[in-house]
Design a protein around this motif. Structure first.
Motif, mmCIF file in Angstrom:
data_model
loop_
_atom_site.group_PDB
_atom_site.id
_atom_site.type_symbol
_atom_site.label_atom_id
_atom_site.label_comp_id
_atom_site.label_asym_id
_atom_site.label_seq_id
_atom_site.Cartn_x
_atom_site.Cartn_y
_atom_site.Cartn_z
ATOM 1 N N UNK A 320 0.826 -1.216 0.000
ATOM 2 C CA UNK A 320 0.000 0.000 0.000
ATOM 3 C C UNK A 320 0.860 1.267 0.000
ATOM 4 N N UNK A 321 1.911 1.275 0.814
ATOM 5 C CA UNK A 321 2.800 2.445 0.835
ATOM 6 C C UNK A 321 3.458 2.653 -0.526
ATOM 7 N N UNK A 322 3.867 1.550 -1.153
ATOM 8 C CA UNK A 322 4.510 1.646 -2.465
ATOM 9 C C UNK A 322 3.547 2.196 -3.512
ATOM 10 N N UNK A 323 2.305 1.766 -3.465
ATOM 11 C CA UNK A 323 1.318 2.255 -4.434
ATOM 12 C C UNK A 323 1.093 3.760 -4.281
ATOM 13 N N UNK A 324 1.070 4.226 -3.056
ATOM 14 C CA UNK A 324 0.867 5.661 -2.836
ATOM 15 C C UNK A 324 2.091 6.462 -3.274
ATOM 16 N N UNK A 325 3.285 5.934 -3.016
ATOM 17 C CA UNK A 325 4.492 6.615 -3.479
ATOM 18 C C UNK A 325 4.519 6.681 -5.007
ATOM 19 N N UNK A 326 4.162 5.575 -5.665
ATOM 20 C CA UNK A 326 4.107 5.559 -7.133
ATOM 21 C C UNK A 326 3.089 6.569 -7.645
ATOM 22 N N UNK A 327 1.980 6.686 -6.942
ATOM 23 C CA UNK A 327 0.949 7.665 -7.316
ATOM 24 C C UNK A 327 1.475 9.090 -7.149
ATOM 25 N N UNK A 328 2.163 9.344 -6.040
ATOM 26 C CA UNK A 328 2.712 10.680 -5.792
ATOM 27 C C UNK A 328 3.765 11.055 -6.834
ATOM 28 N N UNK A 329 4.470 10.067 -7.344
ATOM 29 C CA UNK A 329 5.490 10.316 -8.368
ATOM 30 C C UNK A 329 4.914 10.399 -9.773
ATOM 31 N N UNK A 330 3.598 10.213 -9.886
ATOM 32 C CA UNK A 330 2.939 10.325 -11.176
ATOM 33 C C UNK A 330 3.043 9.082 -12.047
ATOM 34 N N UNK A 331 3.448 7.957 -11.458
ATOM 35 C CA UNK A 331 3.584 6.721 -12.229
ATOM 36 C C UNK A 331 2.228 6.082 -12.501
ATOM 37 N N UNK A 332 1.324 6.157 -11.541
ATOM 38 C CA UNK A 332 -0.023 5.602 -11.720
ATOM 39 C C UNK A 332 -1.052 6.647 -11.311
ATOM 40 N N UNK A 333 -2.190 6.691 -11.990
ATOM 41 C CA UNK A 333 -3.251 7.635 -11.620
ATOM 42 C C UNK A 333 -4.016 7.136 -10.394
ATOM 43 N N UNK A 334 -4.870 7.983 -9.889
ATOM 44 C CA UNK A 334 -5.609 7.664 -8.661
ATOM 45 C C UNK A 334 -6.439 6.400 -8.813
ATOM 46 N N UNK A 335 -7.162 6.282 -9.938
ATOM 47 C CA UNK A 335 -8.052 5.125 -10.095
ATOM 48 C C UNK A 335 -7.265 3.821 -10.134
ATOM 49 N N UNK A 336 -6.068 3.842 -10.725
ATOM 50 C CA UNK A 336 -5.261 2.619 -10.788
ATOM 51 C C UNK A 336 -4.693 2.287 -9.411
ATOM 52 N N UNK A 337 -4.248 3.316 -8.692
ATOM 53 C CA UNK A 337 -3.770 3.094 -7.327
ATOM 54 C C UNK A 337 -4.842 2.422 -6.489
#
Length: 475
Positions: A320-337
């Protein structure tokens, strides 16, 4: 090697491994700093280097770690073992020592996954040779396939105490007794946790089977023990306790203590993350949201360091922490996270069902311990419980004042061994709650480092240079 990363993960236990793997699999530049020789943390220590015989002895739960370490090695995350992190700054800077050299590196985000530690509880004689933490013995068994010799007594509370007892008995170790501080009759308060626990029957059945296997061995097994003490002249000779009105005594070459586990919070306190006291479990933990974000934008907390939940829960928190970090870095959008997180959140919920009942049943109760005045509390500075009570009787009311006057908590462990119970003792003497007594302040370095190593660090234009690392630290 680079000095800047998309993410730095501190710790390579279940949470650190899954967080690092997930981020690296997404193509991010990830560095994992681990104090151990090999990945796995405490629960999966040495798992990918263990012999087939040891893998079998340690059981199915231990072997699950192979899946995590294999994924981690394939992920592309950079791994630095034998790396002791001694400073972290909210701006995303990390200082660590490796092979006698200290380096400062930076990252867009830092995920701290330093896990949990055994709750240290001082008893009379706990400094005698022959008295060890049950977790330390478990670690030696995983790392080097070592087992205790002679007569062994296990004492304390918690499922890991019983697990270690069952492992030792299976190996043919001479276990003299199991002494639990757990009440003989559980309090009615735990009944409210039973319905939810029944949704996680798999975990409960494993526990019941373990208890049946221990009972079959005929080893004396006491509950509700108090006034536990280790006795010996230069080394452990006898373990004594009281069970109700009965005084019990066992000859022993080793006493293995375990009183549950608590989050390892030193790194969060050094950072001045917001902390909260958990009254039921009697430990401090960092305040985070459901992704592990702390009060600092760049700092995430993950795994058992955010609240003890076990290996599977730690793995999920790492994801979960990794997904949020990836989202913050713009790697994945909110819906994918959110889509990727959904199944993890469901697994985390299911895994949590039996946890409140187990935690309530084995809850640490300081009232079970007298903490005699002549018992050493701070092993580093040889400060006794009586020394603490004397200072409080003279008007001192706060933990850091006690620390300044007595040096309790100033040794190399920085209060890891004495801090938790110091808070309990000060609060009891003041007839107050533990948060009212305060929380020990932690300053860098988190672990001892030579001054020459610090002086040899390169001075950089941004951030804090080596000469100023320890200046202006608040009390």
């Amino acid at each position: 090697m680079s000095d800047h990363y998309d993410a730095i993960v501190i710790g390579a236990g279940p949470a650190g491994l899954t967080a690092s793997s997930r981020l690296a699999e997404m193509g991010l530049k990830v560095l994992t700093l681990d104090e151990q020789i090999r990945p796995g943390g405490q629960i999966y220590r040495n798992v990918d280097n263990a012999s087939p015989a040891n893998l079998e002895k340690m059981g199915e739960e231990y072997r699950k770690g192979l899946t995590l370490t294999e994924r981690f090695r394939k992920s592309g995350a950079i791994y630095l073992n034998n790396s002791s992190v001694w400073n972290v700054e909210p701006q995303g800077r990390v200082c660590y020592s490796r092979d006698g050299v200290s380096e400062r590196i930076t990252a867009n985000y830092i995920i701290i996954a330093t896990g949990a530690m055994e709750r240290p509880v001082p008893i009379p004689g706990w400094t005698l040779p022959g008295v060890m933490g049950a977790g330390a013995v478990n670690g030696l068994a995983k790392e080097a396939e070592l087992s205790p010799a002679g007569k062994v007594v296990l004492a304390g509370s918690g499922p890991l105490l019983l697990l270690e007892a069952s492992l030792l008995l299976e190996k043919g170790i001479e276990v003299e007794a199991i002494l639990e501080t757990t009440p003989q009759i559980p309090t009615p308060a735990i009944l409210s946790d039973v319905p939810k626990a029944l949704l996680g029957t798999g975990f409960l059945f494993k526990g019941l089977k373990m208890l049946r296997d221990i009972k079959k061995t005929g080893v004396p097994h006491y509950k509700g023990i108090k006034k536990l003490r280790a006795i010996g002249n230069g080394t452990l000779e006898t373990v004594e306790a009281e069970c109700g009105s009965e005084k019990i005594s066992f000859k022993a070459d080793m006493l293995l203590l375990h009183f549950g586990v608590i989050p390892e919070t030193h790194i969060y306190r050094m950072l001045k993350c917001h902390m909260q006291w958990h009254e039921k479990y009697r430990y401090w933990q960092p305040v985070t949201d459901s992704w592990g974000r702390t009060n600092y934008e760049k700092i995430f907390a993950s795994g058992d360091g955010t609240g003890v939940g076990g290996a599977l829960a730690a793995e999920i928190k790492g994801e979960l922490s990794a997904l949020e970090v990836a989202h913050c870095l713009g790697i994945i959008p909110t819906y994918e996270r959110d889509s990727l997180a959904a199944s993890h959140r469901e697994s985390l919920l299911k895994d949590s069902y039996p946890r409140p009942l187990i935690d309530a049943f084995f809850a640490f109760n300081p009232a079970n311990f007298t903490f005699d005045d002549d018992t050493v509390l701070c092993r580093c500075e040889n400060v006794t419980v009586g020394d603490i009570r004397t200072i409080i009787s003279q008007g001192v009311t706060e933990l850091n004042e006690v620390k300044a006057i007595t040096r309790c908590g100033m040794g190399p462990c920085q209060g890891r061994m004495c801090g938790p119970v110091l808070g309990e003792i000060v609060a009891a003497e003041l007839d107050a709650r533990v948060p009212e007594a305060g929380l020990l302040t932690i300053r860098p370095p988190l672990k001892p480092i030579p001054l020459g190593e610090l002086a040899a660090m390169d001075i950089v234009a941004d951030g804090v240079d080596p000469a100023n690392l320890f200046k202006n630290q608040s009390k």
